[in-house]
Design a protein around this motif. Structure first.
Motif, mmCIF file in Angstrom:
data_model
loop_
_atom_site.group_PDB
_atom_site.id
_atom_site.type_symbol
_atom_site.label_atom_id
_atom_site.label_comp_id
_atom_site.label_asym_id
_atom_site.label_seq_id
_atom_site.Cartn_x
_atom_site.Cartn_y
_atom_site.Cartn_z
ATOM 1 N N LEU A 189 -7.549 -0.143 1.768
ATOM 2 C CA LEU A 189 -7.826 -0.947 0.582
ATOM 3 C C LEU A 189 -8.639 -0.164 -0.437
ATOM 4 O O LEU A 189 -8.367 -0.203 -1.644
ATOM 5 C CB LEU A 189 -8.560 -2.223 0.986
ATOM 6 C CG LEU A 189 -8.907 -3.188 -0.148
ATOM 7 C CD1 LEU A 189 -7.655 -3.652 -0.862
ATOM 8 C CD2 LEU A 189 -9.693 -4.382 0.395
ATOM 9 N N ALA B 225 -2.703 -3.707 -3.901
ATOM 10 C CA ALA B 225 -3.977 -3.903 -3.211
ATOM 11 C C ALA B 225 -4.278 -5.386 -3.028
ATOM 12 O O ALA B 225 -4.766 -5.819 -1.971
ATOM 13 C CB ALA B 225 -5.099 -3.217 -3.993
ATOM 14 N N CYS C 299 0.811 -1.228 0.000
ATOM 15 C CA CYS C 299 0.000 0.000 0.000
ATOM 16 C C CYS C 299 0.842 1.275 0.000
ATOM 17 O O CYS C 299 0.648 2.145 -0.845
ATOM 18 C CB CYS C 299 -0.945 -0.006 1.209
ATOM 19 S SG CYS C 299 -2.163 -1.333 1.161
#
Length: 659
Positions: A537, A640, A474
């Motif tokens: 997310l 992701a 991320c």
């Protein structure tokens, strides 16, 4: 809390903005009135130039109808003046002798025409017609309106920053401190405030109130001790309820007033760097030439990649230096180094010189950031550190909102090299402001933690799967896609498509606008509701899908939609992601100081800033724009998926992240 200084701030800001609005309206009115006559004059000059060439041909005995090469002359004139839609030579009989048309000319639009006669022995034998499209006038006026609106917005934000700086001067801090105390006491809040260091009547009054509140706190402790000594539960409860009602012994979470003054020099410095965002790739392209087998796109990315790499590598290792020499002195050194970089960039003659001076700017940027961050950490504790660091974040966001559009306008009006000099001037102003904006007492002679993260510590942090997947799944892709698109690809592709720097700046500012609007709301909501992995997310997915807009929309709308969605996406994830790092560190690495865990996080995150432009440049040079967008979006999507895998391995139900 700020009922005394806010009305004054608002009144002064309104007065200044009213003056700016009036000046801007008058300037805009003058621009609109002067625009059409200026276009008419330029068209008339072209018409007279072509007419004189035709008259020379007639004087040489060549009939007008037999003149050759006129089309080539008109094509050259139109290339030199692309704002006009067409130029034609029409004989008196109505036949067209020569004509040149712009490929962007739209049919069905009522144009404005400037006609110049071709006289032979006093009689009109032909006429040269230069066509001015109405869309040009409308577009020019619209751009002027947009530029004025952006300048007004930037002026308003700068005005608030400068007025806030005035209120954070010694007298301003004393007035604010006294006002805060009076308002709090009026609400029944008897907690102690941060000390006011200013001299004068306001400072003395604030210190007198502090003395009374301290005496009241001591009296409360004495009463509680007596009640406990008498073993009277009812009296003990009554004293505690009194304490709870008036919050006498409750610590206050406000950061010291002196810290707010740091924001002014930080804003000016970051504003100076943000001015370069819209024109830097196109400026590099004027110096770049392929070498060592590298494509033009890769060569253009080199100064950007080098800047990001230097900032990423140096930041974790500069904390010890800033502690040894003092935060204030280190920040000043950083500004001076950056000024050398800005000023030198204005006079470079080749790419190597630009690389050297942009490296100077990067070293200065890293020093300023680490010094400011260290000063805030030194001046706060765990109760108010987050609010203190918000000063640093706010200065970066506001600068990112103002800098790109203003930098684009300056590059268009003054030139790219001159804009570097403007950046150097702003950085010098930031240096001058540090004289009173960084008070001595926040520069402490103590170490706030280990000087730098060692390789073994970095490996230990990354050995935890949950932490590694969060950082590389991320944090790293988020900065990669930001640098790849906002710092490199969008400015370069729009410049190659013929858009001016002001238009590029307007598109880039959408990122900061989205961040400023959404980050505070997301921060509060994620802190209150939890489910931080969901925000992270969602931000990663939105970042990955943002690249589809340029593939389906024409320029500049596709780029604008992509930058705006990227801003909203990263606003969703930036604060929950930072909070997750701390939570995972406390859970999996309790023996490592939290500051060191965040140091590793920043190192990995900012490495994405360096990799993004390099990766994009390689793919862009080899496969084109569409493939570059797909690859950058794919990296974010892959990250992701990695994070989803981590959440799944952790059971998927933990609100604070995967185990």
């Amino acid at each position: 809390m700020r009922r005394l200084d806010r009305p004054l701030l608002v009144i002064l800001a309104v007065m200044l903005m009213a003056a700016l609005l009036f000046i801007s309206w008058r300037a805009l009115d003058s621009a609109e009135r002067l625009l059409l006559p200026e276009l008419d004059r330029k068209a008339s000059v072209i018409g007279k130039s072509v007419s004189s060439l035709l008259q020379e041909a007639v004087d040489l005995g060549i009939p007008l109808a037999e003149v050759v090469g006129a089309d080539a002359v008109l094509d050259e004139q139109l290339k030199a003046s692309p704002e006009f839609s067409s130029i034609e030579i029409r004989l008196a009989s109505g036949a067209i002798l020569a004509q040149a048309k712009s490929p962007t000319t739209k049919a069905g639009v009522d144009p404005l025409q400037v006609e110049t006669p071709v006289l032979v022995q006093g009689e009109e034998q032909a006429k040269v017609t230069v066509v001015i499209p109405r869309s040009l006038i409308e577009r020019t006026v619209r751009n002027i309106w947009l530029d004025v609106a952006i300048v007004l917005l930037a002026s308003m934000l700068v005005t608030f920053e400068m007025l806030a700086m005035v209120f954070n001067s010694e007298t301003g801090r004393a007035l604010r401190g006294l006002g805060q105390r009076l308002v709090s006491i009026g609400r029944g809040d008897l907690r102690l405030h941060a000390k006011v260091d200013a001299a004068g009547a306001f400072g003395e009054a604030a210190r007198m109130l502090d003395h009374r509140l301290e005496a009241l706190g001591e009296r409360q402790k004495e009463l509680l001790g007596r009640a406990e000594a008498q073993r009277d539960p009812e009296l003990v409860e009554e004293v505690r309820q009194l304490d709870q009602r008036f919050q006498i012994s409750t610590p206050r979470e406000d950061p010291p007033p002196t810290l707010a003054a740091i924001r002014a020099p930080l804003f000016l410095f970051f504003f100076a760097e943000e001015l370069t965002r819209p024109f830097l790739p196109s400026f590099i392209s004027t110096l770049a030439s392929p070498f060592a087998g590298l494509s033009r796109e890769v060569v253009i990315s080199l100064p950007i990649v080098l800047f990001m790499a230097i900032v990423a590598v140096l930041q974790p290792f500069l904390n010890g230096f800033t502690e040894r020499v003092g935060r204030r002195r280190a920040l000043r050194i950083g500004i001076v180094v950056a000024v050398i970089g800005f000023a030198g960039s204005a006079y470079v003659g080749d790419l190597l010189q630009l690389l050297i001076f942009r490296s100077c700017t990067a070293v200065g940027y890293a020093l300023v950031f680490v010094s400011a961050q260290g000063a805030i950490i030194d001046g706060t504790d765990r109760l108010n550190r987050a609010r203190g660091l918000s000063i640093l974040v706010a200065s970066i966001f506001v600068a990112a909102l103002c800098g790109p559009p203003v930098g684009g306008i300056l590059a268009d009006r003054l030139g790219e090299r001159e804009t570097f000099l403007v950046s150097a001037t702003l950085a010098l102003l930031a240096l001058a402001v540090t004289r009173f904006a960084m008070p001595q007492e926040i520069r402490r002679d103590r170490l706030s933690g280990p000087a730098r993260p060692s390789l073994s510590l970095i490996l230990k942090v990354l050995s935890k799967p949950a932490m590694a997947l969060l950082l590389f799944g991320c944090a790293f892709p988020a900065k990669l896609i930001l640098a790849a698109l906002v710092f490199y690809l969008v400015p370069l592709s729009m410049a190659d498509s013929g858009f001016d720097q002001a238009a590029i700046g307007r598109v880039l500012t959408l990122y900061a606008l989205a961040m400023i609007i959404l980050v505070p709301t997301v921060s509060r909501f994620s802190d209150r509701m939890g489910y931080r992995p969901t925000f992270v997310l969602l931000g990663a997915v939105l970042s990955a899908t943002a690249v589809v807009h340029p593939l389906i929309w024409s320029e500049p709308w596709g780029e604008a939609a992509m930058v705006l969605q990227l801003g909203f996406a990263q606003a969703l994830s930036i604060t929950p992601q930072s909070a997750l790092v701390g939570e995972l560190g406390r859970r999996h690495l309790p023996d490592i100081p939290e500051g060191m865990v965040y140091g590793v996080f920043r190192l990995v995150e900012r490495s994405g800033n360096a990799v993004g432009p390099a990766l994009t440049a390689v793919v862009l040079g080899a496969y084109g724009l569409n493939m570059a967008l797909i690859v950058v979006g794919g990296v974010s999507a892959l990250g992701a998926l990695l994070y989803v895998f981590a959440a799944g391995m952790g059971g998927g139900r933990n609100r604070s992240g995967p185990v």
